[in-house]
Structures are given as C-alpha cells and as structure tokens.
Design an enzyme around this catalytic site. Structure first.
Site, PDB file in Angstrom:
ATOM      1  N   GLY A  10       0.824  -1.215   0.000  1.00  0.00           N
ATOM      2  CA  GLY A  10       0.000   0.000   0.000  1.00  0.00           C
ATOM      3  C   GLY A  10       0.848   1.250   0.000  1.00  0.00           C
ATOM      4  O   GLY A  10       0.622   2.181   0.763  1.00  0.00           O
ATOM      5  N   SER A  12       1.346   3.368  -2.582  1.00  0.00           N
ATOM      6  CA  SER A  12       1.027   4.366  -3.607  1.00  0.00           C
ATOM      7  C   SER A  12       0.598   5.695  -3.001  1.00  0.00           C
ATOM      8  O   SER A  12       0.689   6.730  -3.660  1.00  0.00           O
ATOM      9  CB  SER A  12      -0.096   3.832  -4.508  1.00  0.00           C
ATOM     10  OG  SER A  12      -1.160   3.346  -3.719  1.00  0.00           O
ATOM     11  N   ARG A  13       0.109   5.630  -1.748  1.00  0.00           N
ATOM     12  CA  ARG A  13      -0.461   6.843  -1.149  1.00  0.00           C
ATOM     13  C   ARG A  13      -0.196   6.870   0.345  1.00  0.00           C
ATOM     14  O   ARG A  13       0.207   5.864   0.932  1.00  0.00           O
ATOM     15  CB  ARG A  13      -1.980   6.860  -1.351  1.00  0.00           C
ATOM     16  CG  ARG A  13      -2.396   7.010  -2.770  1.00  0.00           C
ATOM     17  CD  ARG A  13      -3.906   7.056  -2.898  1.00  0.00           C
ATOM     18  NE  ARG A  13      -4.527   5.754  -2.794  1.00  0.00           N
ATOM     19  CZ  ARG A  13      -5.543   5.467  -1.989  1.00  0.00           C
ATOM     20  NH1 ARG A  13      -6.059   6.396  -1.204  1.00  0.00           N
ATOM     21  NH2 ARG A  13      -6.076   4.258  -1.967  1.00  0.00           N
ATOM     22  N   VAL A  62      -3.237  -7.608  -1.747  1.00  0.00           N
ATOM     23  CA  VAL A  62      -2.777  -8.435  -0.628  1.00  0.00           C
ATOM     24  C   VAL A  62      -3.849  -9.397  -0.118  1.00  0.00           C
ATOM     25  O   VAL A  62      -3.538 -10.349   0.596  1.00  0.00           O
ATOM     26  CB  VAL A  62      -2.237  -7.585   0.558  1.00  0.00           C
ATOM     27  CG1 VAL A  62      -1.064  -6.724   0.144  1.00  0.00           C
ATOM     28  CG2 VAL A  62      -3.347  -6.752   1.199  1.00  0.00           C
ATOM     29  N   ASN A  87       4.031  -4.163   6.414  1.00  0.00           N
ATOM     30  CA  ASN A  87       2.624  -4.484   6.116  1.00  0.00           C
ATOM     31  C   ASN A  87       1.777  -3.258   6.435  1.00  0.00           C
ATOM     32  O   ASN A  87       1.348  -3.066   7.579  1.00  0.00           O
ATOM     33  CB  ASN A  87       2.184  -5.679   6.962  1.00  0.00           C
ATOM     34  CG  ASN A  87       2.794  -6.970   6.461  1.00  0.00           C
ATOM     35  OD1 ASN A  87       2.346  -7.523   5.460  1.00  0.00           O
ATOM     36  ND2 ASN A  87       3.829  -7.428   7.127  1.00  0.00           N
ATOM     37  N   TYR A 153     -12.563  -3.040  11.946  1.00  0.00           N
ATOM     38  CA  TYR A 153     -11.214  -2.476  11.822  1.00  0.00           C
ATOM     39  C   TYR A 153     -10.404  -2.736  13.099  1.00  0.00           C
ATOM     40  O   TYR A 153      -9.242  -3.144  13.044  1.00  0.00           O
ATOM     41  CB  TYR A 153     -11.354  -0.975  11.550  1.00  0.00           C
ATOM     42  CG  TYR A 153     -10.078  -0.217  11.260  1.00  0.00           C
ATOM     43  CD1 TYR A 153      -9.414  -0.359  10.043  1.00  0.00           C
ATOM     44  CD2 TYR A 153      -9.551   0.676  12.190  1.00  0.00           C
ATOM     45  CE1 TYR A 153      -8.269   0.358   9.775  1.00  0.00           C
ATOM     46  CE2 TYR A 153      -8.409   1.400  11.926  1.00  0.00           C
ATOM     47  CZ  TYR A 153      -7.771   1.244  10.712  1.00  0.00           C
ATOM     48  OH  TYR A 153      -6.626   1.964  10.439  1.00  0.00           O
ATOM     49  N   ALA A 155     -10.871  -5.097  15.246  1.00  0.00           N
ATOM     50  CA  ALA A 155     -10.570  -6.535  15.336  1.00  0.00           C
ATOM     51  C   ALA A 155      -9.365  -6.878  14.462  1.00  0.00           C
ATOM     52  O   ALA A 155      -8.453  -7.602  14.879  1.00  0.00           O
ATOM     53  CB  ALA A 155     -11.787  -7.346  14.914  1.00  0.00           C
ATOM     54  N   ILE A 186      -3.993  10.246  11.296  1.00  0.00           N
ATOM     55  CA  ILE A 186      -2.929  10.703  10.401  1.00  0.00           C
ATOM     56  C   ILE A 186      -3.581  11.272   9.135  1.00  0.00           C
ATOM     57  O   ILE A 186      -4.510  10.664   8.582  1.00  0.00           O
ATOM     58  CB  ILE A 186      -1.973   9.528  10.038  1.00  0.00           C
ATOM     59  CG1 ILE A 186      -1.461   8.798  11.302  1.00  0.00           C
ATOM     60  CG2 ILE A 186      -0.818  10.036   9.176  1.00  0.00           C
ATOM     61  CD1 ILE A 186      -0.643   9.631  12.269  1.00  0.00           C
TER      62      ILE A 186
END
Ligand code: NDP
Length: 241
Positions: A10, A12-13, A62, A87, A153, A155, A186
C-alpha cells in the site's frame, strides 16, 4: 554493504508512500506495492529515483493469496533480497455494529490480517537464512483502545498485534525483529470523510499526525539502532491514548 530490499504494501499513497520514500532515503531499495492507483504509485517511484534511490513497482492485491504469492516469487526470483517487510495496506469500512455488513467485515479483515499472512509468510524463510530481518505491521490506535463504528477495523488491527507478538517470539533467535506501529489520526485519504475538527479537540497535541512522522518511526524500527526492540507496539498518536 548494500542494504536489503524493503517491500512496502500500500505504498502508492498516504503512510505507505511516506514509508517507501523514507526507507529509500535510508538506503534501502524499495518495492512499492499498490492495488489500483498505478499513477500515484508511479509518482512515488519517480520521487525515489529523482533523489537517487532505487525502487520497483509491484502491483498485487494483498487479499489475494495466489496473486501475492506469485508476485513475491517473481521478486525473489529476480534476485531481490527482501529483508524488510512493511505491512501497511489497509482499508476502512466503518459502520455501527448492527449495520455492519459481511462485506464491511471481510474487506477490512482480509486486507489487514489476511494480507499480513499472505505477504509475510513467503518472505520469512529468506530472512531466516540471512539471520537478519525487519517486519513491521501498521496497526492502529483502534486495535488498542477499540473505537465506535470500527468493530471490524479494531478486530483486524488488534489481530495484527497478536500476530506480531507471536511471530517475534518465533523469529527472535534469527535476529529478525517484528513490531507493530499504532498510529492515531494521520492526515491521509483515509480521513477524507472524518470530522477532523471535532476529533482534534480530543488530541492532546491538538493536531492530526503527518504520514512522514509515522514513516520516520518505521525508519527507526528498521534501522540497526532498533535491533533490541521486538514484539512491541509503538504508538504515534499525539497523546490520544
Ligand atoms: P490510504 O487510504 O491513504 O492508502 C491506502 C493504501 O493501501 C493505498 O496505497 C492502497 O493502494 C493500499 N491498499 C488498499 N487495499 C489494498 C490491497 N488489498 N492490496 C494492496 N494495497 C492495498 O491509507 P493510509 O495511508 O491512511 O493508511 C495506511 C495504513 O495505516 C493502513 O493500514 C491504515 O489502516 C493505517 N492507519 C491509518 C491511520 C490514519 O489516520 N490515516 C490511523 C491508523 C492506522 P491503492 O492506492 O492502489 O488503492
């Protein structure tokens, strides 16, 4: 000696892109994984090259075990010694629990938790043979404290913490460290629909964090200076918890 390759999922951004740039600045050649936004990933690639770093793009989802395995076999087959795995790929699908759909549950848990397994497992044995490695999972404050509307999320992110703690025990004797980073709020696309002004009132530092601040923490965990930190969860949340 040249530094090992770092795979950032992840990337790319947002936080992942900042981590890819930071690890490249630390001298790691970087594999920039992304799922859909090729143009954004290419910009990260171009940035790294423009400052003299080395990077490769690698598109895979993924959540797809077979696609991930094939992509990683390709990277290892091309001679890339991947010694650092970040990750980072994650998604949200928030809803109050009674309204949470099966899709909400699986999209989030499959990305963070299944993704961790799909990505990390094929890369562990090369690290074991090298007797050095760094594995970092981007968890969340939600995985520590829980959060309304984020049962799925929280969990998934709490599951990552359990995975990291267990894997650290398995891999420690090979000098492979495994840690989780738990950001608070963030400033990335993930917060696009969030009521930031209200939320900031609850943050002791009275601002959201920057992706670059998380990336610097990850850079430290990957460095030799953090060689004695493993099985831990490092929070970066402006004092929120
Ligand atoms: P963004 O939404 O800005 O970026 C998400 C990244 O993940 C993108 O690069 C996206 O790729 C990639 N991605 C999503 N699903 C997949 C998939 N199935 N396979 C591969 N890549 C995928 O998120 P953030 O940068 O904000 O978040 C990064 C991580 O930090 C996540 O794990 C998130 O849960 C965690 N986090 C974020 C917080 C925040 O406040 N922002 C707080 C706490 C934790 P593409 O561009 O191709 O779609």
């Amino acid at each position: 000696m040249s530094k090992p390759w770092a795979l950032v999922t992840g990337a790319s951004r947002g936080i992942g892109a900042a981590i890819a740039k930071e690890l490249a600045a630390a001298g790691h050649p970087v594999i920039i994984n992304y799922r859909a936004q090729a143009e954004a990933a290419l910009m990260v690639h171009q940035h790294i090259q423009s400052v003299g770093g080395q990077a490769e793009l690698c598109c895979f989802d993924v959540t797809d075990a077979e696609a991930t395995r094939l992509a990683l076999e390709g990277q290892l087959g091309a001679g890339r010694d991947i010694g650092v795995v970040i990750n980072n790929a994650g998604v949200v699908a928030d809803a109050p629990f009674p309204a949470l759909t099966s899709d909400n549950w699986t999209s989030v848990t499959r990305t963070s938790l299944d993704g961790f397994f799909h990505v990390t497992q094929p890369l562990v044995m090369p690290m074991v043979r090298r007797r050095w490695g760094r594995i970092v999972a981007i968890s969340s404050i939600s995985g520590i404290t829980g959060n309304r509307g984020q049962v799925n999320y929280a969990a998934a992110k709490a599951g990552l913490i359990g995975a990291v703690k267990s894997l650290a025990k398995e891999l420690g004797k090979r000098q492979i460290t495994v840690n989780a980073v738990a950001p608070g709020l963030i400033d990335t696309d993930m917060l696009a629909d969030a009521p930031i002004e209200d939320m900031v009132k609850h943050i002791p530092l009275r601002r959201v964090g920057r992706a670059e601040e998380v990336a610097k923490l990850v850079r430290f965990l990957v460095s030799d200076d953090a060689a004695y930190i493993t099985g831990d969860v490092i929070s970066i949340n402006g004092g929120l918890a």
